[in-house]
Design a protein around this motif. Structure first.
Motif, mmCIF file in Angstrom:
data_model
loop_
_atom_site.group_PDB
_atom_site.id
_atom_site.type_symbol
_atom_site.label_atom_id
_atom_site.label_comp_id
_atom_site.label_asym_id
_atom_site.label_seq_id
_atom_site.Cartn_x
_atom_site.Cartn_y
_atom_site.Cartn_z
ATOM 1 N N PHE A 219 12.630 4.854 3.869
ATOM 2 C CA PHE A 219 11.280 4.777 4.438
ATOM 3 C C PHE A 219 10.946 6.161 4.953
ATOM 4 N N ARG B 175 11.642 -0.754 -1.536
ATOM 5 C CA ARG B 175 11.460 0.404 -0.649
ATOM 6 C C ARG B 175 10.183 0.215 0.152
ATOM 7 N N TYR C 141 6.883 1.142 2.192
ATOM 8 C CA TYR C 141 6.005 2.314 2.204
ATOM 9 C C TYR C 141 4.717 1.965 2.939
ATOM 10 N N THR D 181 12.806 7.611 10.622
ATOM 11 C CA THR D 181 13.458 6.300 10.689
ATOM 12 C C THR D 181 14.948 6.466 10.916
#
Length: 572
Positions: free
Chosen positions: A396, A451, A453, A401
């Motif tokens: 991310f 993933r 986003y 993160t």
């Protein structure tokens, strides 16, 4: 080729390999680069010494050796300058350092350079303008039209701030090059150099649903905590709330102010206010940077591991005693509710011990699996041992993160009690709310972890497209069959288990979930967690909520998750 020549060639190749590896390391890994740089120095020096013609000891030989040392030193210094001035120049120019308390430090030069640049807009998925810029006497002022409809603090962890005194954070920092037009608008910048005009940056279009973000923040209700809502099919972030937040308008310089010194003093006072100990770290983006014990929500991963390694774990051959002692010399694992076996049955099934959140059953699963099998499953979901944890977590990349950790102390899982505690979500586990949302989303998405986003696309001021993100899988974290079983187990939690109140907020819609009540500081109320997905037959939402020191996950967490799911369906 003689032995001397072969040795010289080997030393040169080794030095080049070290330098090539080091020079491409990111800015965050400067230590790694410096180690490579200095490790290559003796290799290059020795190779140079071997290249010298044989000569007797004396002044000429000493002068040659000193010259070689100086040459190697200047060469390494030149490489360092090459890396700083060319290879990593852009990264260093825009680098943002994030402190442990969530505060950020960035290069003020791009901020000062952009005072006359109209930074690009930031829009939600439906075109709602969250951040904009206007011109005041040739200077740019960052404005936040969202304040006309929503509480700006609800969006602060995502938008971040843009300040001429304190730099930038959030998307303002991550996408600064696009927002200022330095990237994506190269032709326009060349035109401006010849014909003039005020530069305008590019527009970020987010995956965020602003209505859902605002309603999720209202549901959290001023309590310290996090809400994450993902689309499990794509990984798109639909909401990501962190409380407490801050008002980004408080850090934005207004060039129309009659007294600029007073305006800077106002900004400084607000900065001091939000960084005070009593403020509760509003600059910390808790969903992505907060690390917490996950409590019983982590039983989801233990259950997946048990299903993946059925020979070792025997998932449907389990008991739920009131106490379980994995190590005779350590205190026993106990259940939070007495006589759970009357609800789970004896022997029990995985569905029943999951629905009724039996600590002793999941402690047994973890001990049966052992650190190797359990660790393999954890790594499939990007939960790392500390020595392998990336910093920052790279899947991310839209916001800084933290990586989630399986344990802290080396060898912790080799202790039976450590293994047992980890199995039911305690031990030394430290995970982000985003991580728990990603695990939930993988269950919803037939085992494929996507993933996450936040930025859907970036467009130029004329509307033309620069870049667009799309759904991208990280990996298959579990089989589709295991994911289907886990959805059934999560359905049991919401139908009859310790979390059934989550279903009250979405009548007619089947929901799955898991509560978590996580102990942290002795004597403090536990963190209240809940993960949920809906609709169960074809999930569109994966939710993770966490209220710091909020109490019981099966009550506080379930109600909050139910309210967030209701908001998600209402704002579709």
């Amino acid at each position: 080729m003689g032995a001397r020549s072969m040795l010289r060639a080997g030393l040169v190749l080794a030095a080049l390999a070290l330098l090539g590896y080091g020079i491409l390391q990111p800015v965050e890994a400067d230590t790694r680069w410096l180690i490579c740089l200095w490790a290559s120095a003796p290799l290059i020096g020795l190779a140079g010494w071997l290249s010298q013609p044989a000569s007797p000891r004396g002044l000429p030989r000493s002068v040659a050796n000193v010259g070689l040392v100086i040459l190697v030193g200047f060469g390494l210094l030149s490489l360092q300058l090459l890396r700083q001035q060319f290879v990593q120049a852009d990264a260093i120019y825009t680098y943002v350092a994030v402190g442990a308390d969530g505060s950020t430090t960035s290069n003020v030069r791009p901020v000062l350079d952009s005072q006359r640049v109209l930074r690009g807009q930031i829009l939600d998925r439906r075109g709602v303008v969250l951040a904009d810029s206007d011109s005041v006497d040739g200077f740019a002022r960052r404005s936040y039209p969202l304040a006309d409809r929503y509480d700006p603090a609800a969006f602060s962890n995502i938008l971040g701030f843009f300040s001429t005194r304190y730099g930038q954070s959030g998307l303002e920092a991550t996408y600064a090059a696009y927002l200022t037009g330095d990237r994506g608008n190269e032709l326009q910048r060349i035109q401006e150099q010849f014909v003039g005009g005020q530069r305008r940056g590019n527009t970020l279009v987010l995956t965020l649903n602003a209505d859902l973000q605002a309603r999720a923040a209202q549901a959290l209700g001023g309590r310290t905590g996090s809400v994450v809502v993902l689309d499990p099919r794509s990984g798109a972030v639909l909401a990501m709330v962190s409380q407490p937040g801050f008002d980004p308008r408080g850090l934005s310089f207004d060039p129309s102010a009659p007294d600029w010194e007073a305006e800077n003093a106002r900004i400084g006072d607000y900065w001091s206010q939000i960084n005070a100990d009593s403020a509760g770290q509003p600059l910390l983006n808790r969903p992505a940077q907060g690390l917490y014990p996950p409590g019983s929500t982590f039983k989801t991963l233990t259950a997946i591991a048990a299903l993946e390694h059925q020979g070792a774990a025997q998932p449907d051959s389990i008991t739920c005693p009131q106490e379980y002692r994995p190590d005779p010399s350590a205190p026993p694992v106990v259940n939070a509710v007495d006589n759970l076996s009357s609800l789970t049955g004896d022997p029990a099934t995985l569905e029943k011990v999951y629905a009724y959140s039996c600590n002793t059953a999941f402690a047994q699963y973890a001990v049966r699996l052992g650190p190797d099998l359990f660790g393999d499953t954890a790594r499939q979901f990007d939960i790392y041992p500390p020595q392998k944890a990336p910093s920052p977590y790279g899947e991310f990349s839209d916001l800084p993160t933290a990586a989630s950790l399986l344990y802290v102390d080396p060898g912790f899982l080799n202790q039976p009690r450590g293994m047992a505690d980890t199995g039911y979500g305690q031990g030394q586990l430290l995970v982000t709310p985003l991580e728990m949302a990603m695990i939930t989303a993988a269950v919803a998405n037939d085992g494929v972890m996507m993933r996450p986003y936040l930025v859907q696309k970036i467009t130029r001021p004329d509307g033309s497209l620069i870049v667009e993100q799309s759904a991208r899988p990280i990996r298959r974290a579990m089989s589709a069959a295991i994911a289907k079983t886990m959805r059934a187990d999560m359905s049991a939690v919401a139908r009859y288990g310790f979390g059934r109140s989550v279903s009250e907020y979405t009548p007619g819609i089947a929901v799955g979930g898991k509560s978590g009540t996580a102990e942290h500081v002795p004597g403090a109320p536990p963190h209240a967690w809940f993960i949920a997905l809906a609709p169960l037959e074809s999930p569109r939402y994966a939710v993770a909520v966490m209220v710091e020191s909020g109490g019981e996950g099966s009550s506080v967490g379930a109600r909050l998750a139910g309210e967030v799911l209701a908001a998600a369906f209402a704002t579709e």
